[in-house]
Motif scaffolding. Sequence first.
Motif, PDB file in Angstrom:
ATOM      1  N   LEU A  77      16.211  -7.975  -5.212  1.00  0.00           N
ATOM      2  CA  LEU A  77      16.459  -6.846  -6.115  1.00  0.00           C
ATOM      3  C   LEU A  77      15.191  -6.055  -6.403  1.00  0.00           C
ATOM      4  CD1 LEU A  77      18.989  -8.423  -8.636  1.00  0.00           C
ATOM      5  CD2 LEU A  77      19.441  -6.686  -6.893  1.00  0.00           C
ATOM      6  N   LEU A  78      14.087  -6.744  -6.641  1.00  0.00           N
ATOM      7  CA  LEU A  78      12.814  -6.050  -6.882  1.00  0.00           C
ATOM      8  C   LEU A  78      12.396  -5.248  -5.657  1.00  0.00           C
ATOM      9  CD1 LEU A  78      10.791  -8.780  -8.799  1.00  0.00           C
ATOM     10  CD2 LEU A  78      11.645  -6.615  -9.710  1.00  0.00           C
ATOM     11  N   GLY A  79      12.579  -5.825  -4.479  1.00  0.00           N
ATOM     12  CA  GLY A  79      12.238  -5.120  -3.254  1.00  0.00           C
ATOM     13  C   GLY A  79      13.109  -3.896  -3.045  1.00  0.00           C
ATOM     14  N   ALA A  80      14.400  -4.037  -3.320  1.00  0.00           N
ATOM     15  CA  ALA A  80      15.315  -2.902  -3.172  1.00  0.00           C
ATOM     16  C   ALA A  80      14.954  -1.793  -4.155  1.00  0.00           C
ATOM     17  CB  ALA A  80      16.752  -3.355  -3.377  1.00  0.00           C
ATOM     18  N   LEU A  81      14.588  -2.166  -5.365  1.00  0.00           N
ATOM     19  CA  LEU A  81      14.183  -1.164  -6.355  1.00  0.00           C
ATOM     20  C   LEU A  81      12.860  -0.511  -5.969  1.00  0.00           C
ATOM     21  CD1 LEU A  81      15.106  -2.991  -9.673  1.00  0.00           C
ATOM     22  CD2 LEU A  81      16.229  -0.979  -8.701  1.00  0.00           C
ATOM     23  N   ALA A  82      11.894  -1.330  -5.556  1.00  0.00           N
ATOM     24  CA  ALA A  82      10.586  -0.788  -5.172  1.00  0.00           C
ATOM     25  C   ALA A  82      10.695   0.098  -3.943  1.00  0.00           C
ATOM     26  CB  ALA A  82       9.594  -1.920  -4.917  1.00  0.00           C
ATOM     27  N   GLY A  83      11.577  -0.275  -3.034  1.00  0.00           N
ATOM     28  CA  GLY A  83      11.761   0.515  -1.823  1.00  0.00           C
ATOM     29  C   GLY A  83      12.771   1.632  -1.983  1.00  0.00           C
ATOM     30  N   ARG A  84      13.313   1.739  -3.193  1.00  0.00           N
ATOM     31  CA  ARG A  84      14.306   2.776  -3.502  1.00  0.00           C
ATOM     32  C   ARG A  84      15.475   2.772  -2.518  1.00  0.00           C
ATOM     33  NH1 ARG A  84      10.187   7.570  -5.392  1.00  0.00           N
ATOM     34  NH2 ARG A  84       9.199   6.288  -6.963  1.00  0.00           N
ATOM     35  N   LYS A  85      15.970   1.575  -2.265  1.00  0.00           N
ATOM     36  CA  LYS A  85      17.094   1.410  -1.351  1.00  0.00           C
ATOM     37  C   LYS A  85      18.400   1.671  -2.086  1.00  0.00           C
ATOM     38  CE  LYS A  85      14.267   0.186   1.820  1.00  0.00           C
ATOM     39  NZ  LYS A  85      13.898   1.121   2.834  1.00  0.00           N
ATOM     40  N   LYS A  86      19.285   2.385  -1.450  1.00  0.00           N
ATOM     41  CA  LYS A  86      20.591   2.669  -2.032  1.00  0.00           C
ATOM     42  C   LYS A  86      21.517   1.496  -1.740  1.00  0.00           C
ATOM     43  CE  LYS A  86      20.058   7.611  -1.641  1.00  0.00           C
ATOM     44  NZ  LYS A  86      20.528   8.843  -1.057  1.00  0.00           N
ATOM     45  N   PRO A  87      22.217   0.993  -2.760  1.00  0.00           N
ATOM     46  CA  PRO A  87      23.113  -0.152  -2.543  1.00  0.00           C
ATOM     47  C   PRO A  87      24.109   0.070  -1.408  1.00  0.00           C
ATOM     48  CG  PRO A  87      22.867   0.268  -4.884  1.00  0.00           C
ATOM     49  CD  PRO A  87      22.172   1.387  -4.165  1.00  0.00           C
ATOM     50  N   ALA A  88      24.638   1.275  -1.297  1.00  0.00           N
ATOM     51  CA  ALA A  88      25.613   1.553  -0.236  1.00  0.00           C
ATOM     52  C   ALA A  88      24.986   1.442   1.150  1.00  0.00           C
ATOM     53  CB  ALA A  88      26.214   2.937  -0.427  1.00  0.00           C
ATOM     54  N   ALA A  89      23.691   1.738   1.256  1.00  0.00           N
ATOM     55  CA  ALA A  89      23.018   1.705   2.551  1.00  0.00           C
ATOM     56  C   ALA A  89      22.658   0.291   2.988  1.00  0.00           C
ATOM     57  CB  ALA A  89      21.768   2.569   2.511  1.00  0.00           C
TER      58      ALA A  89
END
Length: 116
Positions: A18-30
């Motif tokens: 989750l921290l990585g997804a937030l830091a990388g600004r990843k979209k949940p759908a992607a």
Amino acid sequence: MFLEMSFWFLAAAGSVFLLGALAGRKKPAAIALPVLAAMVLMLLLTAIFDNLMIFAGLFDYGTHTLSGLRIGLAPIEDFAYAACAVLLGPGLWWLFEALASRRKGSGHSIPPNDKA
């Protein structure tokens, strides 16, 4: 014992993801479909190969530390390792990628080695 420990490792891996997804600004759908596909594949491969290795007698587990839940011959605790790998891999990648891009943007990048 190992089931409880597995929950802690899964919680840590999920947090890194989750921290990585937030830091990388990843979209949940992607990222949802690729991560789901990787998770299904890893758990399926774990089920197949753990069962084959246990059946072949390559290793066995002491039953006093396990929950007793099994998929075939494989204890449920073994599947936590595969799930952690699926979560930690991209999570750490995204965290390090975000860190590198921030360093590059702030001018704190490592200078090239011109002596080679």
